[in-house]
Design an enzyme around this catalytic site. Sequence first.
Site, mmCIF file in Angstrom:
data_model
loop_
_atom_site.group_PDB
_atom_site.id
_atom_site.type_symbol
_atom_site.label_atom_id
_atom_site.label_comp_id
_atom_site.label_asym_id
_atom_site.label_seq_id
_atom_site.Cartn_x
_atom_site.Cartn_y
_atom_site.Cartn_z
ATOM 1 N N SER A 181 7.728 -2.901 7.595
ATOM 2 C CA SER A 181 6.878 -3.850 8.309
ATOM 3 C C SER A 181 7.360 -4.077 9.741
ATOM 4 O O SER A 181 6.561 -4.125 10.686
ATOM 5 C CB SER A 181 6.853 -5.193 7.570
ATOM 6 O OG SER A 181 6.283 -5.053 6.294
ATOM 7 N N ARG B 218 -9.282 1.977 1.334
ATOM 8 C CA ARG B 218 -8.827 0.588 1.353
ATOM 9 C C ARG B 218 -9.761 -0.305 2.170
ATOM 10 O O ARG B 218 -10.341 0.131 3.171
ATOM 11 C CB ARG B 218 -7.391 0.512 1.893
ATOM 12 C CG ARG B 218 -6.391 0.976 0.871
ATOM 13 C CD ARG B 218 -4.975 0.922 1.378
ATOM 14 N NE ARG B 218 -4.396 2.257 1.438
ATOM 15 C CZ ARG B 218 -3.259 2.545 2.011
ATOM 16 N NH1 ARG B 218 -2.561 1.601 2.605
ATOM 17 N NH2 ARG B 218 -2.810 3.780 2.010
ATOM 18 N N SER C 35 -2.388 -13.005 3.788
ATOM 19 C CA SER C 35 -2.121 -11.601 4.103
ATOM 20 C C SER C 35 -1.509 -11.491 5.488
ATOM 21 O O SER C 35 -2.129 -11.878 6.484
ATOM 22 C CB SER C 35 -3.425 -10.799 4.052
ATOM 23 O OG SER C 35 -3.256 -9.536 4.666
ATOM 24 N N GLN D 207 -1.102 -8.759 7.020
ATOM 25 C CA GLN D 207 -1.839 -7.756 7.781
ATOM 26 C C GLN D 207 -3.036 -8.370 8.495
ATOM 27 O O GLN D 207 -3.295 -8.061 9.664
ATOM 28 C CB GLN D 207 -2.278 -6.610 6.864
ATOM 29 C CG GLN D 207 -1.120 -5.763 6.371
ATOM 30 C CD GLN D 207 -1.575 -4.545 5.587
ATOM 31 O OE1 GLN D 207 -2.766 -4.286 5.447
ATOM 32 N NE2 GLN D 207 -0.624 -3.786 5.073
ATOM 33 N N ASP E 23 4.465 -6.584 -2.852
ATOM 34 C CA ASP E 23 4.845 -5.171 -2.836
ATOM 35 C C ASP E 23 5.883 -4.828 -3.898
ATOM 36 O O ASP E 23 6.082 -3.646 -4.212
ATOM 37 C CB ASP E 23 5.391 -4.776 -1.455
ATOM 38 C CG ASP E 23 4.286 -4.632 -0.424
ATOM 39 O OD1 ASP E 23 3.131 -4.376 -0.814
ATOM 40 O OD2 ASP E 23 4.571 -4.790 0.782
ATOM 41 N N LYS F 150 -4.096 -2.291 -2.683
ATOM 42 C CA LYS F 150 -2.935 -1.648 -2.077
ATOM 43 C C LYS F 150 -3.152 -0.133 -1.995
ATOM 44 O O LYS F 150 -4.271 0.341 -2.073
ATOM 45 C CB LYS F 150 -1.673 -1.996 -2.884
ATOM 46 C CG LYS F 150 -1.256 -3.468 -2.760
ATOM 47 C CD LYS F 150 -0.807 -3.767 -1.339
ATOM 48 C CE LYS F 150 -0.291 -5.167 -1.165
ATOM 49 N NZ LYS F 150 0.236 -5.394 0.209
ATOM 50 N N ARG G 242 -3.014 -1.173 -7.947
ATOM 51 C CA ARG G 242 -1.718 -1.182 -8.631
ATOM 52 C C ARG G 242 -1.769 -1.846 -10.000
ATOM 53 O O ARG G 242 -0.898 -1.593 -10.834
ATOM 54 C CB ARG G 242 -0.648 -1.819 -7.735
ATOM 55 C CG ARG G 242 -0.198 -0.870 -6.626
ATOM 56 C CD ARG G 242 0.919 -1.423 -5.779
ATOM 57 N NE ARG G 242 1.321 -0.422 -4.789
ATOM 58 C CZ ARG G 242 1.886 -0.714 -3.623
ATOM 59 N NH1 ARG G 242 2.137 -1.979 -3.299
ATOM 60 N NH2 ARG G 242 2.215 0.258 -2.782
ATOM 61 N N ARG H 227 5.133 3.339 -4.306
ATOM 62 C CA ARG H 227 5.844 2.344 -5.115
ATOM 63 C C ARG H 227 5.670 2.604 -6.615
ATOM 64 O O ARG H 227 6.565 2.278 -7.404
ATOM 65 C CB ARG H 227 5.395 0.933 -4.736
ATOM 66 C CG ARG H 227 5.699 0.606 -3.277
ATOM 67 C CD ARG H 227 5.722 -0.873 -2.978
ATOM 68 N NE ARG H 227 5.699 -1.097 -1.543
ATOM 69 C CZ ARG H 227 6.774 -1.009 -0.754
ATOM 70 N NH1 ARG H 227 7.950 -0.700 -1.265
ATOM 71 N NH2 ARG H 227 6.663 -1.225 0.546
#
Length: 428
Positions: free
Chosen positions: A21, A122, A167, A169, A317, A344, A348, A390
């Site tokens: 990040s 996404r 978020s 982002q 995450d 993600k 996930r 991940r």
Amino acid sequence: MLQPQFKLNAKKEIYVPGDKSISHRSVLFCALSQGKSEIHGFLEGEDPLHTLHCFESMGLSVSSLGKGSYTVISPGKENLKSPQGVLDFGNAGTGIRLSAGLLAGLPQIQATLTGDASLCKRPMARIMNPLKEMGADIVSVEGNDRAPLRIQGKQLKDYSYHSPIASAQIKSALVLAALSSGISIDYKESEVSRDHTENMIRFLGGNIIHHSPIHFTVKPPYLFEGAKYVIPGDISSAAFFIVFGLCGGGSEPLLIKNIGLNPSRIGIITVLQNMGGKIEIVAKRVECGEEIGDLLIFPSKLKRIVITEDLIPSIIDEIPILTVAGLFSEGGFQISHAEELRAKESDRIHSMVSNLEKLGIQVKEVKDGYEFDEVSSIQKTKIETFMDHRIAMSFAILSKLSGVELTFDDTSWVDTSFPGFFDILKSM
């Protein structure tokens, strides 16, 4: 519960790569700053390198100083230029979303932003809609609120936004748009999300006013000059080996050096300690506005707990590897209030549930999470990674800890965030 087949009987010391990040953000703030900057500890994974190369194509001059270290010279945000070709962000959701915000506020820029097949699935409406309210000209080329995104930079207007999603982002995309366009932004979110962007603004001398932990205002002028960025190890990468150290057997602790301990990111430590994990933080210090320390991880007996909703943004995450910890826990594992996991690198929730079922585990899946009771054994299977780093790393840790041979459809995705992961795992 599963019994570990791996034992650490000699003290082991490891380093993990730089924080992903912060690596992305260091490039963006170099671009916004006039003159020469240095970056040290940069994550040379595919995701941040894509962001670095994209901004090189718009006027940044980048020279290597050695592994993870660069000199970056920016002509200043007003002198960045439109790229000759499409900007390819690979698999980097952080890269494309934050860059879209920054570029939307630069009137001289025309650009198309895209990425790989996973990235182009996404959701982007979450940044596109508020950016449009600020006055941005940003459209989905395919008309499906996904990348590729076409941007014609504009002079934006002062903006106030209350985000329905916690978020970093979204928050960072809008704040970077304000910084690039020289306007003020008032931002409020439902829960505290990671605050690396705010920390960088303060580090560079910017004016940010906090009204509460979830509400702040950023105001011009933004006269950022070149700076020296020192990036700590990524706690999201360290999380795999934190769980490894806790769930493995043996008599010795694992030492993980130089880890970023931003309060908005250490939910993973809080949750694992609540589960019974013994984790000690030593050698605490501050670099570039970020808290850093070393982690001592001791083999521990873990138990199932209720993970409260307020912790979800800070562990979003790490939930795949937390799930692996749940396999070695008394009572099993449950996660809820985590519907954001479906947006993600892969869905996930589906990715974890489908692979857990392949291992022979009965899992209850719901819209915002999943749960399973205490597990006593798992079976050999082939893990489907869903193009998600991940997922791949979490099940690789499980295979090593359990001694059960797991095969994988593809592990190349790991290089997006953690080059050298398998080398560290083999060295154990």
